[in-house]
Design a protein around this motif. Structure first.
Motif: not given
Length: 285
Positions: A13, A32-33, A39, A42, A62, A267, A270
């Motif tokens: 991120c 993680q998404v 799952s 990312d 996330t 991520v 989202v």
């Protein structure tokens, strides 16, 4: 590999552009998404476009990297011959990723780690990682980065505008009343991270164009405090608009040494939905 033999580890991120991850040999720990039945890692097993395409069916959640995935990245660092690493993460005020990496690195005596909590998100965090990468490439020592890391973070901001408040509401980032009033009046917030690394509304404007103008004004005002700056313009499914913002900023700002651009991570997609414009700015003396 860094000439100074210090590994640079970031989380996904931080939104460092892929070409710069390759250029500086960064190691990436993916968040993680999470969908109801599966799952994804990312940027590894899911793309921003895939998140957009599935929004009509399900808005995912996330989470931080799994300890196993994060540890695997640190073990690769060691296997590649490094005994020192700088770990740069998104804000500890927005994610438990910093604390996870701190805990894992403390359990690896074979790897001496310096952690930098950027107190930022997305390209705001990415600019911190890139500044450190450039310093390492110039030959900065481990002690130099330990001494400079927090100040680099303090000299960095990100301002972003969303096209809809719906995803911030669903992610619990704004309340129902703020969402309804903002949507009704078409009031768009310009959002940043405060000194604690938590989202806050810097200013508001009526309509998309005015919110972008205010965000650009914030960037110019912050950069004006420094003789030199670095600027990044990123987007979430709004590449054409981002190009216009970059062009406008470039025509108005002097002293910008580095420009970066790119897409936000799945991520962040989202939490913000389609249409995000983010502008990162970093001052340098």
């Amino acid at each position: 590999m860094n000439a100074s033999r210090i590994a640079l580890v970031v989380d996904s991120c931080t939104d460092v552009p892929p070409e710069d991850i390759d250029r500086y040999g960064m190691y990436v720990v993916p968040l993680q998404v999470n969908y109801e039945h599966e799952s994804f890692l990312d940027k590894v097993t899911i793309t921003p476009q895939e998140v957009y395409d599935r929004f009509s069916r399900e808005i995912p959640t996330t989470s931080t990297p799994t300890p196993a995935v994060a540890r695997n990245v640190l073990e690769r660092v060691v296997a590649d011959g490094y005994d020192r690493a700088v770990i740069v993460t998104i804000s500890s005020g927005l994610s438990a990723t910093y604390e996870l990496m701190r805990s894992l690195s403390a359990g690896m005596p074979e790897l001496d780690c310096c952690l930098v909590d950027t107190k930022n998100i997305g390209m705001g965090a990415g600019l911190v990682a890139l500044a450190i990468a450039r310093r390492l490439a110039e030959g900065a020592s481990f002690e130099d980065i330990k001494r400079e890391g927090d100040q680099i973070a303090k000299n960095t901001r990100v301002y972003f505008c969303v096209d809809t408040l719906e995803y911030l509401r669903k992610g619990g980032r704004i309340g129902e009343v703020t969402y309804r009033v903002g949507s009704l009046l078409d009031m768009r917030p310009v959002i940043s991270c405060n000194e604690a690394g938590v989202y806050y509304t810097v200013t508001k404007a009526k309509g998309r164009r005015q919110s972008l103008k205010k965000a650009m004004q914030c960037v110019e005002e912050f950069a004006a405090k420094f003789p030199r700056s670095t600027v990044a313009v990123v987007n979430g499914d709004a590449a054409e608009e981002a190009a216009e913002v970059k062009s406008e900023l470039a025509s108005r700002m002097s002293g910008v040494q580095w420009w970066y651009e790119g897409q936000i991570s799945p991520v962040l997609v989202v939490h913000t939905g389609p249409g995000l414009i983010g502008i990162g700015v970093q001052g340098e003396y």
